[in-house]
Design an enzyme around this catalytic site. Structure first.
Site, PDB file in Angstrom:
ATOM      1  N   ASP A 103       0.854  -1.194   0.000  1.00 52.65           N
ATOM      2  CA  ASP A 103       0.000   0.000   0.000  1.00 52.65           C
ATOM      3  C   ASP A 103       0.894   1.250   0.000  1.00 52.65           C
ATOM      4  O   ASP A 103       2.120   1.143   0.103  1.00 52.65           O
ATOM      5  CB  ASP A 103      -0.965  -0.014   1.213  1.00 52.65           C
ATOM      6  CG  ASP A 103      -0.240   0.039   2.564  1.00 52.65           C
ATOM      7  OD1 ASP A 103      -0.554  -0.787   3.442  1.00 52.65           O
ATOM      8  OD2 ASP A 103       0.641   0.908   2.751  1.00 52.65           O
ATOM      9  N   HIS A 118       8.383  -5.637  -1.486  1.00 50.64           N
ATOM     10  CA  HIS A 118       7.474  -6.501  -2.242  1.00 50.64           C
ATOM     11  C   HIS A 118       6.663  -5.728  -3.272  1.00 50.64           C
ATOM     12  O   HIS A 118       5.606  -6.190  -3.693  1.00 50.64           O
ATOM     13  CB  HIS A 118       6.552  -7.259  -1.284  1.00 50.64           C
ATOM     14  CG  HIS A 118       7.303  -8.175  -0.369  1.00 50.64           C
ATOM     15  ND1 HIS A 118       6.806  -8.573   0.863  1.00 50.64           N
ATOM     16  CD2 HIS A 118       8.519  -8.774  -0.487  1.00 50.64           C
ATOM     17  CE1 HIS A 118       7.678  -9.374   1.440  1.00 50.64           C
ATOM     18  NE2 HIS A 118       8.728  -9.506   0.650  1.00 50.64           N
ATOM     19  N   CYS A 129       6.965  -7.052 -21.469  1.00 50.71           N
ATOM     20  CA  CYS A 129       8.165  -6.214 -21.723  1.00 50.71           C
ATOM     21  C   CYS A 129       8.562  -5.401 -20.501  1.00 50.71           C
ATOM     22  O   CYS A 129       9.508  -4.617 -20.550  1.00 50.71           O
ATOM     23  CB  CYS A 129       7.888  -5.283 -22.909  1.00 50.71           C
ATOM     24  SG  CYS A 129       6.790  -3.907 -22.502  1.00 50.71           S
ATOM     25  N   CYS A 154       3.533  -3.174 -26.272  1.00 53.97           N
ATOM     26  CA  CYS A 154       3.658  -4.490 -26.924  1.00 53.97           C
ATOM     27  C   CYS A 154       2.365  -5.299 -26.868  1.00 53.97           C
ATOM     28  O   CYS A 154       2.328  -6.428 -27.353  1.00 53.97           O
ATOM     29  CB  CYS A 154       4.802  -5.289 -26.266  1.00 53.97           C
ATOM     30  SG  CYS A 154       4.323  -6.049 -24.706  1.00 53.97           S
TER      31      CYS A 154
HETATM   32  C1  BV8 Z   1      11.762 -15.558  -2.784  1.00 59.34           C
HETATM   33  C2  BV8 Z   1       3.287  -8.929  -2.248  1.00 59.34           C
HETATM   34  C3  BV8 Z   1      13.578 -16.484  -3.956  1.00 59.34           C
HETATM   35  C4  BV8 Z   1       2.134  -9.614  -2.921  1.00 59.34           C
HETATM   36  C5  BV8 Z   1       4.156 -10.589  -0.679  1.00 59.34           C
HETATM   37  C6  BV8 Z   1       8.532 -22.610  -1.771  1.00 59.34           C
HETATM   38  C7  BV8 Z   1       8.511 -22.180  -3.089  1.00 59.34           C
HETATM   39  C8  BV8 Z   1       8.852 -20.879  -3.446  1.00 59.34           C
HETATM   40  C9  BV8 Z   1       9.243 -19.982  -2.457  1.00 59.34           C
HETATM   41  C10 BV8 Z   1       9.251 -20.421  -1.140  1.00 59.34           C
HETATM   42  C11 BV8 Z   1       8.914 -21.713  -0.785  1.00 59.34           C
HETATM   43  N1  BV8 Z   1       9.017 -21.813   0.566  1.00 59.34           N
HETATM   44  C12 BV8 Z   1       9.415 -20.637   1.085  1.00 59.34           C
HETATM   45  C13 BV8 Z   1       9.588 -19.789   0.061  1.00 59.34           C
HETATM   46  C14 BV8 Z   1      10.000 -18.419   0.155  1.00 59.34           C
HETATM   47  C15 BV8 Z   1       8.747 -17.566   0.180  1.00 59.34           C
HETATM   48  C16 BV8 Z   1       8.200 -17.574   1.582  1.00 59.34           C
HETATM   49  O1  BV8 Z   1       8.809 -17.002   2.472  1.00 59.34           O
HETATM   50  N2  BV8 Z   1       7.035 -18.226   1.771  1.00 59.34           N
HETATM   51  C17 BV8 Z   1       6.430 -18.262   3.087  1.00 59.34           C
HETATM   52  C18 BV8 Z   1       4.916 -18.299   2.943  1.00 59.34           C
HETATM   53  C19 BV8 Z   1       6.981 -19.465   3.814  1.00 59.34           C
HETATM   54  N3  BV8 Z   1       9.199 -16.247  -0.200  1.00 59.34           N
HETATM   55  C20 BV8 Z   1       9.155 -15.886  -1.478  1.00 59.34           C
HETATM   56  O2  BV8 Z   1       8.673 -16.562  -2.363  1.00 59.34           O
HETATM   57  C21 BV8 Z   1       9.835 -14.572  -1.771  1.00 59.34           C
HETATM   58  N4  BV8 Z   1      10.727 -14.744  -2.879  1.00 59.34           N
HETATM   59  O3  BV8 Z   1      11.994 -16.237  -1.811  1.00 59.34           O
HETATM   60  O4  BV8 Z   1      12.520 -15.574  -3.943  1.00 59.34           O
HETATM   61  C22 BV8 Z   1      12.987 -17.754  -4.498  1.00 59.34           C
HETATM   62  C23 BV8 Z   1      12.577 -17.772  -5.819  1.00 59.34           C
HETATM   63  C24 BV8 Z   1      12.060 -18.969  -6.336  1.00 59.34           C
HETATM   64  C25 BV8 Z   1      11.929 -20.118  -5.513  1.00 59.34           C
HETATM   65  C26 BV8 Z   1      12.314 -20.051  -4.149  1.00 59.34           C
HETATM   66  C27 BV8 Z   1      12.821 -18.872  -3.643  1.00 59.34           C
HETATM   67  C28 BV8 Z   1       8.789 -13.537  -2.187  1.00 59.34           C
HETATM   68  C29 BV8 Z   1       7.921 -13.213  -1.012  1.00 59.34           C
HETATM   69  C30 BV8 Z   1       7.053 -11.996  -1.356  1.00 59.34           C
HETATM   70  C31 BV8 Z   1       5.596 -12.423  -1.446  1.00 59.34           C
HETATM   71  N5  BV8 Z   1       4.784 -11.215  -1.637  1.00 59.34           N
HETATM   72  N6  BV8 Z   1       3.453  -9.462  -0.897  1.00 59.34           N
HETATM   73  C32 BV8 Z   1       0.819  -9.129  -2.381  1.00 59.34           C
HETATM   74  O5  BV8 Z   1       0.784  -8.361  -1.404  1.00 59.34           O
HETATM   75  O6  BV8 Z   1      -0.205  -9.552  -2.958  1.00 59.34           O
HETATM   76  S1  BV8 Z   1       4.277 -11.181   0.894  1.00 59.34           S
HETATM   77  C33 BV8 Z   1       2.963 -10.585   1.771  1.00 59.34           C
HETATM   78  O7  BV8 Z   1       2.794 -11.460   2.852  1.00 59.34           O
HETATM   79  C34 BV8 Z   1       3.224  -9.250   2.407  1.00 59.34           C
HETATM   80  O8  BV8 Z   1       3.957  -8.383   1.557  1.00 59.34           O
HETATM   81  C35 BV8 Z   1       3.972  -9.580   3.644  1.00 59.34           C
HETATM   82  O9  BV8 Z   1       5.341  -9.644   3.415  1.00 59.34           O
HETATM   83  C36 BV8 Z   1       3.485 -10.968   3.918  1.00 59.34           C
HETATM   84  C37 BV8 Z   1       2.496 -10.904   5.049  1.00 59.34           C
HETATM   85  O10 BV8 Z   1       3.259 -10.916   6.133  1.00 59.34           O
HETATM   86  P1  BV8 Z   1       3.055  -9.774   7.230  1.00 59.34           P
HETATM   87  O11 BV8 Z   1       3.257  -8.442   6.621  1.00 59.34           O
HETATM   88  O12 BV8 Z   1       3.904 -10.166   8.361  1.00 59.34           O
HETATM   89  O13 BV8 Z   1       1.542  -9.853   7.611  1.00 59.34           O
HETATM   90  P2  BV8 Z   1       0.871 -10.990   8.478  1.00 59.34           P
HETATM   91  O14 BV8 Z   1      -0.575 -10.927   8.211  1.00 59.34           O
HETATM   92  O15 BV8 Z   1       1.614 -12.272   8.277  1.00 59.34           O
HETATM   93  O16 BV8 Z   1       1.167 -10.555   9.988  1.00 59.34           O
HETATM   94  C38 BV8 Z   1       0.642  -9.351  10.454  1.00 59.34           C
HETATM   95  C39 BV8 Z   1       1.336  -9.095  11.767  1.00 59.34           C
HETATM   96  O17 BV8 Z   1       0.866  -7.846  12.257  1.00 59.34           O
HETATM   97  C40 BV8 Z   1       0.998 -10.127  12.820  1.00 59.34           C
HETATM   98  O18 BV8 Z   1       2.162 -10.451  13.549  1.00 59.34           O
HETATM   99  C41 BV8 Z   1      -0.011  -9.410  13.718  1.00 59.34           C
HETATM  100  O19 BV8 Z   1       0.064  -9.823  15.072  1.00 59.34           O
HETATM  101  C42 BV8 Z   1       0.453  -7.999  13.591  1.00 59.34           C
HETATM  102  N7  BV8 Z   1      -0.599  -6.987  13.816  1.00 59.34           N
HETATM  103  C43 BV8 Z   1      -1.927  -7.112  13.602  1.00 59.34           C
HETATM  104  N8  BV8 Z   1      -2.529  -5.929  13.907  1.00 59.34           N
HETATM  105  C44 BV8 Z   1      -1.549  -5.075  14.305  1.00 59.34           C
HETATM  106  C45 BV8 Z   1      -0.325  -5.743  14.248  1.00 59.34           C
HETATM  107  N9  BV8 Z   1       0.842  -5.159  14.575  1.00 59.34           N
HETATM  108  C46 BV8 Z   1       0.788  -3.880  14.981  1.00 59.34           C
HETATM  109  N10 BV8 Z   1      -0.352  -3.162  15.065  1.00 59.34           N
HETATM  110  C47 BV8 Z   1      -1.535  -3.730  14.742  1.00 59.34           C
HETATM  111  N11 BV8 Z   1      -2.659  -3.022  14.827  1.00 59.34           N
HETATM  112 ZN    ZN Z   2       4.697  -4.580 -22.943  1.00 62.17          ZN
END
Ligand code: BV8
Ligand code: ZN
Length: 254
Positions: A103, A118, A129, A154
């Protein structure tokens, strides 16, 4: 809300503050976190299944409709007191925000140094492209499927400008993030469950460089045993309380 003394001491002496934010940072603005059950039209969809190249390859119109629903939602909400507190703090210290969020609430609160690990909802690009594609206005009412825009150069499908699961993170933001954390006097981790890598590895990277780490999160998370202080509060309550306690006058030069 009183600020834990060790947290206040670290904040008082920090000239360079790095802040790693996750979905919890935007929760009090009304943006559901990744782990909240999705609402309405999307309640039967798992966000981590939709945010993948496979989902896009399978049905771009469903994925595009989901992202446009999120664009409309973010446009309807406002930055919260936590986002604004970070902007205030930047008047008295060098505050560098590294966010996992797609956001634009940090920017709309007035923060200038924001690195998106991200990507962003607001920067679609051509899936063929890679050129930037204009973001169309989302439909008034949520729809289940919506054809993505086509690239004027494209004709390829425009795709959301975010990093999907299984995709590499963009190099420059990652470099900026790791440098900010290494150089910081304090790392604040706000609202992230520490599940998603490589972002989740950043707090331990900071600690390995001797940077103290404070977590602001109402819940215990995967990161809680990797931080120096886990402050059980929320972004919109804890951050304003901390910045108020720093007594940053409105005329404080930086
Ligand atoms: C990568 C954009 C190298 C999209 C996001 C198997 C195959 C392939 C990859 C993997 C695999 N196993 C593991 C991986 C790596 C994978 C990964 O980590 N998976 C996890 C699920 C295990 N990572 C990736 O794939 C990354 N790339 O590794 O590349 C690679 C390449 C090929 C093959 C292997 C490796 C890319 C990761 C990026 C994904 N994109 N976002 C979109 O938004 O649509 S991630 C998305 O989820 C968010 O951006 C954010 O990062 C994540 C959510 O996490 P949080 O932000 O922590 O949110 P969450 O809800 O979890 O927690 C909220 C927290 O806030 C809680 O703790 C809660 O208590 C707290 N909270 C609640 N209210 C409040 C509060 N805190 C304060 N105040 C409040 N009021
Ligand atoms: Zn294009």
């Amino acid at each position: 809300m009183n600020v834990p003394e060790p947290v206040l001491d670290l904040a008082r002496s920090a000239r360079r503050v790095a802040v790693l934010t996750g979905a919890g940072m935007s929760a009090e603005s009304g943006v559901p976190t990744f782990r909240d059950a999705q609402t309405g039209l999307w309640e039967n969809f798992d966000a981590t299944a939709l945010a993948t190249p496979a989902a896009w390859a399978d049905d771009p119109a469903t994925v595009w409709a989901w992202y446009q629903w999120r664009v409309a939602l973010v446009r309807r909400v406002q930055p919260n007191a936590g986002h604004r507190a970070l902007t205030d703090w930047a008047r008295a210290a060098h505050v560098q925000i590294v966010t996992q969020n797609v956001d634009d609430l940090h920017e709309r609160a007035g923060s200038h140094e924001v690195t998106h690990l991200h990507g962003s909802l607001f920067a679609p690009r051509c899936s063929r492209c890679e050129r930037a594609v204009d973001l169309p206005d989302p439909p008034e009412d949520p729809v289940a499927r919506l054809d993505p825009p086509s690239c004027p150069a494209c004709g390829g499908d425009g795709r959301p400008g975010v990093v999907w699961f299984g995709e590499m993170l963009p190099q420059d933001p990652w470099e900026t993030a790791t440098e900010s954390l290494r150089e910081a006097d304090l790392l604040l981790v706000v609202g992230t469950s520490g599940v998603v890598y490589p972002a989740a590895g950043l707090p331990s990277l900071a600690r390995s460089h001797g940077v103290p780490v404070v977590q602001i999160d109402p819940r215990e998370t995967d990161l809680s045993d990797q931080v120096d202080h886990a402050w059980r509060t929320t972004a919109a309550v804890g951050l304003p309380a901390l910045v108020d306690a720093l007594r940053i006058g409105t005329d404080t030069p930086r």
